[in-house]
Enzyme design. Structure first.
Site, PDB file in Angstrom:
ATOM      1  CE  LYS A  13      -3.701  -2.058   2.725  1.00 54.90           C
ATOM      2  NZ  LYS A  13      -4.197  -2.402   4.050  1.00 54.90           N
TER       3      LYS A  13
HETATM    4  N1  GLU Z   1      -4.597  -7.202   8.624  1.00 58.25           N
HETATM    5  C1  GLU Z   1      -3.468  -7.869   8.067  1.00 58.25           C
HETATM    6  C2  GLU Z   1      -3.046  -7.063   7.065  1.00 58.25           C
HETATM    7  O1  GLU Z   1      -3.900  -6.285   6.148  1.00 58.25           O
HETATM    8  C3  GLU Z   1      -3.503  -9.050   7.708  1.00 58.25           C
HETATM    9  C4  GLU Z   1      -3.515  -9.812   8.721  1.00 58.25           C
HETATM   10  C5  GLU Z   1      -3.381 -11.402   8.496  1.00 58.25           C
HETATM   11  O2  GLU Z   1      -3.922 -12.068   7.358  1.00 58.25           O
HETATM   12  O3  GLU Z   1      -3.200 -12.247   9.616  1.00 58.25           O
HETATM   13  O4  GLU Z   1      -1.715  -6.946   6.515  1.00 58.25           O
END
Ligand code: GLU
Length: 283
Positions: A240
């Site tokens: 991102k």
């Molecule tokens: N929320 C995390 C992210 O967007 C991913 C978490 C996971 O898949 O364990 O990088």
């Protein structure tokens, strides 16, 4: 029953790497007659933008995915606090006031996620005032849990090595978040009945820590599937913060999301993008 999930954080728009990750998790569930969940990981109070959750839903629908949405992390704060209290009562957390710069200067080793905390505050009196982070005393925790193993579908059986990451932060008071990624995601996956934790192989090292937390908190142990990553032309992971083209921009520009999903499934990647080698050695 196989239950997988896609767990995006609303701190930036989704890009092709997220599309790939969501499709892998979706297809693993569907091909096994299971369920595919989506969970919005919105507890990073400083960077989280709630409006992005709506954008994510539109992106996933545009790709032709069907999912069950489970509660976002912001509605689960009580469960994080309860688990942190329990770990503290077990004598496994200690307060830490060190800044990032202090840690970087003092750290002796580099772990999978950057400098390993050298344990400066370990054993300190837990009665000091002011904002502190709470860290897991990993050696003490491992002594309690005994040796642990876990299974990645692609990489096979692993001996848990949470010690490689050092004493990770589980509660981050100074940032106004009641739980770090490690604690929240472990509790959520258990609460949601996730049986196959599906995510990119960049998070492989975190699973060692999560396996330890599962043992300490008496949580069920899933199987993991750490998939390969989409890489930019220069071989770095799409991210991102590097402004990889967003799914939302492609969608708004009128691109066909179903066709894009098909090309990703078939490994026909857009120009300039490659798939890393996977943990099972396949490209
Ligand atoms: N929320 C995390 C992210 O967007 C991913 C978490 C996971 O898949 O364990 O990088």
């Amino acid at each position: 029953m196989t239950v997988t999930r896609f767990a995006p954080s609303p701190n930036g728009s989704l890009h092709l790497g997220h599309a790939y990750s969501a499709i892998v998790a979706h297809d693993l569930a569907k091909s096994r007659g299971g369920r595919f969940l989506v969970r919005i990981e919105d507890i990073d109070g400083t960077r989280s933008r709630p409006s992005l959750a709506e954008e994510f839903r539109a992106d996933l629908a545009w790709l032709g995915l069907e999912w069950e949405e489970v509660p976002a992390q912001s509605s689960r704060l009580a469960s994080y606090e309860a688990a942190a209290t329990r770990l503290r009562e077990m004598g496994l957390l200690y307060p830490c006031r060190c800044t990032r710069a202090e840690i970087a200067a003092a750290a002796l080793t580099k772990g999978p996620d950057g400098p390993v905390y050298p344990g400066t505050c370990r054993g300190a009196d837990d009665d000091f005032a002011g904002p502190v982070a709470w860290r897991l005393d990993v050696r003490k925790a491992l002594a309690q849990s005994g040796p642990l193993t876990w299974i990645d579908e692609l990489a096979g059986e692993q001996i848990a090595r949470p010690d490689l990451a050092g004493d990770v932060v589980l509660v981050r008071k100074e940032a106004d978040t009641p739980a770090s990624y490690h604690l929240a995601v472990t509790l959520d996956d258990a609460a949601d009945g996730v049986s196959l934790v599906t995510r990119g192989m960049d998070l492989f090292a975190a699973s060692h820590v999560h396996r330890l937390l599962q043992a300490l908190l008496g949580l069920p142990v899933p199987v993991w599937h750490h998939h390969a990553l989409l890489l930019d032309a220069d071989g770095t992971k799409l991210a991102k913060r590097r402004n990889s083209p967003s799914l939302a921009n492609r969608r708004r520009a009128g691109e066909d999301g179903l066709a894009l999903a098909t090309t990703l499934r078939e490994g026909r990647l857009p120009a300039g993008i490659t798939l890393s080698e996977g943990l099972d050695g396949t490209p």
